[in-house]
Design an enzyme around this catalytic site. Structure first.
Site, PDB file in Angstrom:
ATOM      1  N   PRO A 125       0.776  -1.254   0.000  1.00 27.13           N
ATOM      2  CA  PRO A 125       0.000   0.000   0.000  1.00 27.13           C
ATOM      3  C   PRO A 125       0.803   1.297   0.000  1.00 27.13           C
ATOM      4  O   PRO A 125       0.765   2.079   0.948  1.00 27.13           O
ATOM      5  CB  PRO A 125      -0.837  -0.141   1.276  1.00 27.13           C
ATOM      6  CG  PRO A 125       0.048  -0.926   2.195  1.00 27.13           C
ATOM      7  CD  PRO A 125       0.766  -1.911   1.308  1.00 27.13           C
ATOM      8  N   CYS A 126       1.470   1.562  -1.105  1.00 30.75           N
ATOM      9  CA  CYS A 126       2.237   2.802  -1.215  1.00 30.75           C
ATOM     10  C   CYS A 126       1.319   4.028  -1.211  1.00 30.75           C
ATOM     11  O   CYS A 126       1.771   5.135  -0.924  1.00 30.75           O
ATOM     12  CB  CYS A 126       3.122   2.772  -2.459  1.00 30.75           C
ATOM     13  SG  CYS A 126       2.265   2.399  -3.987  1.00 30.75           S
TER      14      CYS A 126
END
Length: 164
Positions: A125-126
């Site tokens: 989850p950047c």
């Protein structure tokens, strides 16, 4: 939100990325080089599982993914991507905070670059990484997609981000 490309290598997900991102060629070249592989159109059990879990995520029915992944990057990039996985659903972290968690707050630019090189969007989850001032900065899928993803995970956060 946008079109994602999925790819698997030895039944592990190695690609879940935005088709029209700026670094598309660089990401594809890195994956092919690191895995000594070429892209071949098709599907697999892990790709089908990824599609199903992404659909559940977008419907609000999934907070975590249980997809086997294969990271294709430098040791430092892999370290950053592993740290990204630790940012909980519905929460955000700053680039500086992530750098500190990795033990080197001066590596903030390198951490940001590794974050931007992530080829397994959403699952790693950047999109949960924001600027120190709380603003949305940089996202391969575009800032509108980042805002929607964060809003999907935390509706209160979306209302807060809309004031920026």
């Amino acid at each position: 939100m946008g079109e994602l490309i999925l790819g698997a290598y030895e039944e592990k997900l190695c690609l879940c990325d935005w088709r029209y991102r700026k670094m598309r060629d660089a990401v594809d070249t890195r994956i092919k080089t690191r895995l000594n592989a070429t892209y071949v159109p098709g599907s697999s059990a892990v790709i089908e599982k990824t599609i199903a879990q992404l659909q559940e995520y977008f419907q609000g029915a999934r907070c975590e993914f249980s997809i086997p992944i294969r990271l294709a990057g430098s040791d430092f990039q892999k370290q950053v991507w592993q740290a990204l996985i630790q940012v909980p659903f519905g929460k955000t972290e700053t680039y500086l905070g992530l750098s500190k968690k990795l033990g080197n707050q001066k590596a903030i630019r390198a951490v940001a670059a590794a974050n931007g090189a992530n080829a397994i969007s959403i699952i790693i989850p950047c999109h949960r990484i924001i600027g120190t001032d709380g603003n949305l900065v940089g996202y391969a899928g575009g800032l509108p997609a980042k805002k929607k993803l964060l809003g999907l995970e935390n509706p209160l956060l979306e209302r807060q981000l809309s004031i920026f």
